[in-house]
Design a protein around this motif. Sequence first.
Motif, short mmCIF file in Angstrom:
data_model
loop_
_atom_site.label_atom_id
_atom_site.label_comp_id
_atom_site.label_asym_id
_atom_site.label_seq_id
_atom_site.Cartn_x
_atom_site.Cartn_y
_atom_site.Cartn_z
N LEU A 127 0.84 -1.20 0.00
CA LEU A 127 0.00 0.00 0.00
C LEU A 127 0.87 1.25 0.00
CD1 LEU A 127 -2.92 -0.70 2.52
CD2 LEU A 127 -3.18 0.12 0.19
N GLN A 128 1.87 1.25 0.87
CA GLN A 128 2.75 2.41 1.01
C GLN A 128 3.51 2.69 -0.28
OE1 GLN A 128 2.93 4.32 3.91
NE2 GLN A 128 4.19 5.74 2.74
N GLU A 129 3.95 1.63 -0.94
CA GLU A 129 4.77 1.79 -2.14
C GLU A 129 3.97 2.02 -3.41
OE1 GLU A 129 8.79 -0.77 -1.01
OE2 GLU A 129 7.33 -1.63 -2.41
N LYS A 130 2.80 1.38 -3.50
CA LYS A 130 2.08 1.39 -4.77
C LYS A 130 0.68 1.99 -4.71
CE LYS A 130 4.55 -2.40 -6.98
NZ LYS A 130 4.96 -1.59 -8.15
N GLY A 131 0.17 2.25 -3.51
CA GLY A 131 -1.11 2.92 -3.38
C GLY A 131 -2.31 1.99 -3.22
N ALA A 132 -3.43 2.57 -2.80
CA ALA A 132 -4.63 1.81 -2.50
C ALA A 132 -5.26 1.17 -3.73
CB ALA A 132 -5.64 2.70 -1.79
N GLU A 133 -5.25 1.88 -4.84
CA GLU A 133 -5.87 1.35 -6.06
C GLU A 133 -5.13 0.11 -6.57
OE1 GLU A 133 -7.34 2.77 -10.54
OE2 GLU A 133 -6.30 4.18 -9.21
N PHE A 134 -3.82 0.13 -6.45
CA PHE A 134 -3.04 -1.02 -6.90
C PHE A 134 -3.41 -2.27 -6.11
CE2 PHE A 134 0.47 -3.99 -6.68
CZ PHE A 134 0.91 -4.07 -7.99
N LEU A 135 -3.46 -2.15 -4.79
CA LEU A 135 -3.81 -3.31 -3.96
C LEU A 135 -5.19 -3.83 -4.32
CD1 LEU A 135 -2.73 -5.01 -1.48
CD2 LEU A 135 -4.25 -3.62 -0.10
N GLN A 136 -6.13 -2.92 -4.50
CA GLN A 136 -7.51 -3.32 -4.79
C GLN A 136 -7.63 -3.98 -6.16
OE1 GLN A 136 -10.28 -0.05 -4.89
NE2 GLN A 136 -12.04 -1.37 -4.50
N LYS A 137 -6.97 -3.42 -7.16
CA LYS A 137 -7.12 -3.92 -8.52
C LYS A 137 -6.23 -5.13 -8.81
CE LYS A 137 -10.01 -0.68 -9.94
NZ LYS A 137 -9.53 0.45 -10.76
N LYS A 138 -5.00 -5.12 -8.34
CA LYS A 138 -4.04 -6.16 -8.71
C LYS A 138 -4.16 -7.41 -7.84
CE LYS A 138 -0.73 -7.10 -11.66
NZ LYS A 138 -0.90 -6.97 -13.11
N ILE A 139 -4.46 -7.22 -6.53
CA ILE A 139 -4.57 -8.35 -5.61
C ILE A 139 -6.02 -8.60 -5.21
CG2 ILE A 139 -3.86 -9.27 -3.37
CD1 ILE A 139 -1.26 -7.66 -3.65
N GLY A 140 -6.70 -7.55 -4.80
CA GLY A 140 -8.10 -7.67 -4.39
C GLY A 140 -8.28 -7.43 -2.90
N VAL A 141 -9.51 -7.15 -2.50
CA VAL A 141 -9.80 -6.85 -1.09
C VAL A 141 -11.08 -7.53 -0.61
CG1 VAL A 141 -8.55 -4.65 -1.07
CG2 VAL A 141 -10.94 -4.68 -1.77
N ASN A 142 -11.49 -8.59 -1.31
CA ASN A 142 -12.72 -9.29 -0.94
C ASN A 142 -12.43 -10.65 -0.32
OD1 ASN A 142 -14.85 -7.47 -1.97
ND2 ASN A 142 -13.89 -7.86 -3.95
N ALA A 143 -13.33 -11.11 0.54
CA ALA A 143 -13.20 -12.45 1.10
C ALA A 143 -13.42 -13.47 -0.01
CB ALA A 143 -14.23 -12.65 2.21
N THR A 144 -12.75 -14.61 0.08
CA THR A 144 -12.81 -15.60 -0.99
C THR A 144 -13.96 -16.59 -0.85
OG1 THR A 144 -11.42 -17.25 0.10
CG2 THR A 144 -10.30 -15.51 -1.15
N GLY A 145 -14.37 -16.86 0.38
CA GLY A 145 -15.37 -17.90 0.58
C GLY A 145 -14.77 -19.30 0.48
N HIS A 146 -13.44 -19.37 0.41
CA HIS A 146 -12.73 -20.64 0.31
C HIS A 146 -11.64 -20.70 1.38
CE1 HIS A 146 -14.44 -22.10 -3.52
NE2 HIS A 146 -14.51 -20.81 -3.85
N ALA A 147 -11.00 -21.85 1.49
CA ALA A 147 -9.90 -22.02 2.44
C ALA A 147 -8.76 -21.06 2.11
CB ALA A 147 -9.41 -23.46 2.40
N PHE A 148 -7.94 -20.77 3.12
CA PHE A 148 -6.87 -19.79 2.97
C PHE A 148 -5.83 -20.20 1.93
CE2 PHE A 148 -5.22 -22.85 5.96
CZ PHE A 148 -3.86 -22.91 5.70
N ASN A 149 -5.72 -21.49 1.64
CA ASN A 149 -4.74 -21.96 0.66
C ASN A 149 -5.42 -22.52 -0.59
OD1 ASN A 149 -5.83 -24.25 1.79
ND2 ASN A 149 -3.87 -25.29 2.14
N SER A 150 -6.60 -22.01 -0.89
CA SER A 150 -7.39 -22.52 -2.02
C SER A 150 -6.78 -22.18 -3.37
CB SER A 150 -8.81 -21.97 -1.95
OG SER A 150 -9.56 -22.35 -3.09
N ILE A 151 -6.78 -23.16 -4.26
CA ILE A 151 -6.42 -22.96 -5.66
C ILE A 151 -7.68 -22.70 -6.48
CG2 ILE A 151 -5.47 -24.09 -7.72
CD1 ILE A 151 -3.48 -25.51 -5.87
N VAL A 152 -8.76 -23.35 -6.08
CA VAL A 152 -10.05 -23.20 -6.77
C VAL A 152 -10.48 -21.74 -6.80
CG1 VAL A 152 -12.50 -23.77 -6.70
CG2 VAL A 152 -10.80 -25.54 -6.22
N ALA A 153 -10.28 -21.03 -5.68
CA ALA A 153 -10.70 -19.63 -5.60
C ALA A 153 -10.03 -18.78 -6.68
CB ALA A 153 -10.39 -19.07 -4.22
N ILE A 154 -8.77 -19.08 -6.97
CA ILE A 154 -8.04 -18.33 -8.00
C ILE A 154 -8.68 -18.55 -9.37
CG2 ILE A 154 -5.81 -17.97 -9.11
CD1 ILE A 154 -4.51 -19.14 -6.58
#
Length: 360
Positions: A127-154
Motif C-alpha cells: 500500500l505504502q509503495e504502490k497505493g490503495a488502487e493497486f492493492l484493490q485492482k491487482k490483488i483484491g480486497v474481498n473475502a474468498t469464501g474458500h480455504a486460505f490456501n485454495s487454488i479453486v478460488a483463483i
Amino acid sequence: MLFERRYFVKRGILGLSMVCASLILLGTTPLKAKETVPATTVQSTVKTTSGLTQERINKVLKEAYEKFKNDQGGKNADYIKALAEVDPKIFGITLVTPNGKVYEIGNTKAEVSIQSISKVFTAALVLQEKGAEFLQKKIGVNATGHAFNSIVAIEQHGGSALNPFVNAGAIQATSWVKAKNSKERWAKIYANMNAYAGRKLPFNEIVYQSEVNDNKRNQAIAMILNAYGRMGSDPLEATTVYTKQCSVNISAHDLGVMGASLANHGINPLTGKKVLDRKYVPKILAVMATAGLYDNAGDWLYMTGTPAKSGVGGGILAIVPGKLGIGVVSPPLDKYGNSVRGQKAAIYIIEHLGINPLAQ
C-alpha cells in the motif's frame, strides 16, 4: 507478567486534560509481577487517550487472563512440525494505547512464529509503495469464501487472489514489494515488520526449514498466479521470501505494539516512527475486518467489531482504532486455525471495556 510502561509521543499541542493526565502518569510507579501471578492493579482514575482508566483496563485484563488461563481447548498446528513442538501452555496478553502505555499479563515475552499475521504488514508495505488502487485492482480486497490456501478460488475469479490475507494474495503481495532481487525484497519486508514492533524481531530458522521444504502447494499457487500475469517477481522466489516472513518470531508484547502502530494512525507509539501513511491505515484495517480470521472472520467481526488477524503460530492481533492495539499469544488453535484462548481473551477485553468500534 503485568507491566505498565509509559511513553508519550510529541505530536502537536495536546488539550489541557491530556497534559494533566500525562504529568500524573509520569509520577506513577511501574507494575511488576511474577510470570503467572498478576500484579495489583493501579489504583488511579487517570484516563488514557482512549478515555479508559488505568484501573479499569488493569481489572479487565486480569479478569480475562484468570478466566481463560486454564482453558484446554484446541491444539497446536501440526502440519508444520516445528509448530507442533511449541509449548501449548504459553499465554500472554498485551494492550498498548496510542500514547504508548503498555498493559501486560502472563507470558508476554514468550515467542512464537508470526505466520499469517505477517501478511498484514507486507500488504501495508505494498500500500505504502504502490497505493490503495493497486492493492484493490491487482490483488483484491474481498473475502474468498474458500480455504486460505485454495487454488479453486483463483480459478473461479479469473486469476485473482481476491485479498492479501489468503496465501495466494500474500505471495502476490510479497512479489510486488519493490526490490532488485530476492535479498533486497526480504530485507525490506523484514525491516518493515521490525519498524512496527519497535525492535529487531528474531528469525526462526527451525520454523523456516520446516516450512520451506514442504511448501509445494504455495509454489503451485504462485505459478498459477504467474500464468495469469499477477506476479511482480519470479513466483518461486516470491514464495521463498513469503515463507521467510512467516518464520519471524513475535511475542504478545510485539503484537500489542504492532497493533498500536495501526491504532495510532500509522505511527509506532513507542518509537515515534511513522510506519504507514495515515491515509492507508483505514484500507488495511478494512481488509483485516473482512478477511483476518480465515473462515471465522464474520463471527469475529460480529462479536467484536474490530479489525484483526490471526496466525497458526498462535497469535491474535486486534486493533481498536484510536484506542488500543491488542496482542495475544496462545498456540492451541480451533478448527479454523485461530488461537482458542487468544480469541476468548480478546473478545472478553473488548466487550468488558466497551470498546467495540461498531457500538460507539
